[in-house]
Design a protein around this motif. Structure first.
Motif, PDB file in Angstrom:
ATOM      1  N   UNK A  74     -13.989 -12.911  -1.677  1.00 45.94           N
ATOM      2  CA  UNK A  74     -14.213 -14.350  -1.819  1.00 45.94           C
ATOM      3  C   UNK A  74     -12.994 -14.970  -2.499  1.00 45.94           C
ATOM      4  N   UNK A  75     -12.664 -16.203  -2.128  1.00 49.70           N
ATOM      5  CA  UNK A  75     -11.445 -16.843  -2.625  1.00 49.70           C
ATOM      6  C   UNK A  75     -11.673 -17.608  -3.928  1.00 49.70           C
ATOM      7  N   UNK A  76     -10.672 -18.394  -4.319  1.00 48.03           N
ATOM      8  CA  UNK A  76     -10.714 -19.137  -5.584  1.00 48.03           C
ATOM      9  C   UNK A  76     -11.863 -20.132  -5.647  1.00 48.03           C
ATOM     10  N   UNK A  77     -12.411 -20.519  -4.494  1.00 45.63           N
ATOM     11  CA  UNK A  77     -13.553 -21.428  -4.453  1.00 45.63           C
ATOM     12  C   UNK A  77     -14.882 -20.678  -4.380  1.00 45.63           C
ATOM     13  N   UNK A  78     -14.828 -19.352  -4.345  1.00 44.59           N
ATOM     14  CA  UNK A  78     -16.037 -18.538  -4.257  1.00 44.59           C
ATOM     15  C   UNK A  78     -16.595 -18.459  -2.847  1.00 44.59           C
ATOM     16  N   UNK A  79     -15.762 -18.738  -1.854  1.00 42.71           N
ATOM     17  CA  UNK A  79     -16.199 -18.666  -0.466  1.00 42.71           C
ATOM     18  C   UNK A  79     -15.353 -17.647   0.285  1.00 42.71           C
ATOM     19  N   UNK A  80     -15.874 -17.178   1.381  1.00 46.33           N
ATOM     20  CA  UNK A  80     -15.144 -16.204   2.179  1.00 46.33           C
ATOM     21  C   UNK A  80     -15.845 -15.964   3.492  1.00 46.33           C
ATOM     22  N   UNK A  81     -15.335 -15.020   4.225  1.00 56.65           N
ATOM     23  CA  UNK A  81     -15.876 -14.684   5.537  1.00 56.65           C
ATOM     24  C   UNK A  81     -16.738 -13.434   5.459  1.00 56.65           C
ATOM     25  N   UNK A  82     -17.799 -13.426   6.258  1.00 63.88           N
ATOM     26  CA  UNK A  82     -18.677 -12.264   6.341  1.00 63.88           C
ATOM     27  C   UNK A  82     -17.865 -11.034   6.749  1.00 63.88           C
ATOM     28  N   UNK A  83     -16.895 -11.213   7.635  1.00 63.17           N
ATOM     29  CA  UNK A  83     -16.081 -10.072   8.084  1.00 63.17           C
ATOM     30  C   UNK A  83     -15.335  -9.418   6.922  1.00 63.17           C
TER      31      UNK A  83
END
Length: 178
Positions: A113-122
């Motif tokens: 997960x990135x600096x915003x706390x989001x990311x890809x399921x992959x």
């Protein structure tokens, strides 16, 4: 030692933080009973799939890690969530800060997960596969998604079939659901 401040003379004293704290969660789950039986995480490898972990944090010992985000090689936390989770799990028994549930465990920072706390399921799936390949004992997933993802479930099932305990967050929206 006498000091003057604001027109007052007083004897100066040393002040300091209170030392190591035991959080409410440790008390709630009765972790001290487990520690007394030598269940303290020693020899347990835990993959924390999150925003990374602050590798310089004095209350944490990170055994290793990896970033699964394209273009980012560091698994260092630039959000804070992964470090918070790592502390709950494995903050050291070192006379300051907090103590984690498994203070002698081996923590692995797996940045999906990135600096915003989001990311890809992959990226999460890639991190789960890394945990399987590197023989983690436990995987922690403190994140959520509002739909069923077949490939994510399949990855979690593969980890469980490999003997890995998978721990996932639930109910963190702060709402009452029926």
């Amino acid at each position: 030692l006498a000091k003057k401040s604001g027109g007052q003379v007083y004897e100066d004293k040393i002040i300091q933080i209170a030392g190591q704290q035991v959080g409410w969660g440790i008390t709630t789950i009765k972790a001290k009973k487990a520690w007394n039986l030598n269940y303290n995480g020693k020899g347990v490898k835990i993959g924390i799939i999150d925003t990374g972990v602050d590798t310089a944090h004095k209350d944490l010992r990170i055994a290793g890690g990896k970033s699964f985000i394209g273009g980012i090689t560091s698994y260092r936390d630039n959000n804070g969530h992964g470090t918070h989770v790592a502390g709950i799990i494995g903050a050291l028994d070192n006379k300051f800060g907090m103590i984690g549930v498994a203070p002698k465990s081996e923590l692995y920072a797996l940045k999906a997960l990135d600096k915003d706390g989001t990311g890809y399921v992959s990226d999460v799936i890639d991190a789960i596969n890394w945990c399987i390949d590197n023989k983690m004992d436990i995987i922690n997933l403190s994140m959520g998604i509002n739909e069923d993802i077949f490939y994510l479930k399949e990855a979690v099932d593969r980890a469980a079939a490999a003997g890995i305990v998978v721990v996932a967050a639930a109910g963190n929206e702060g709402k009452n659901h029926v």
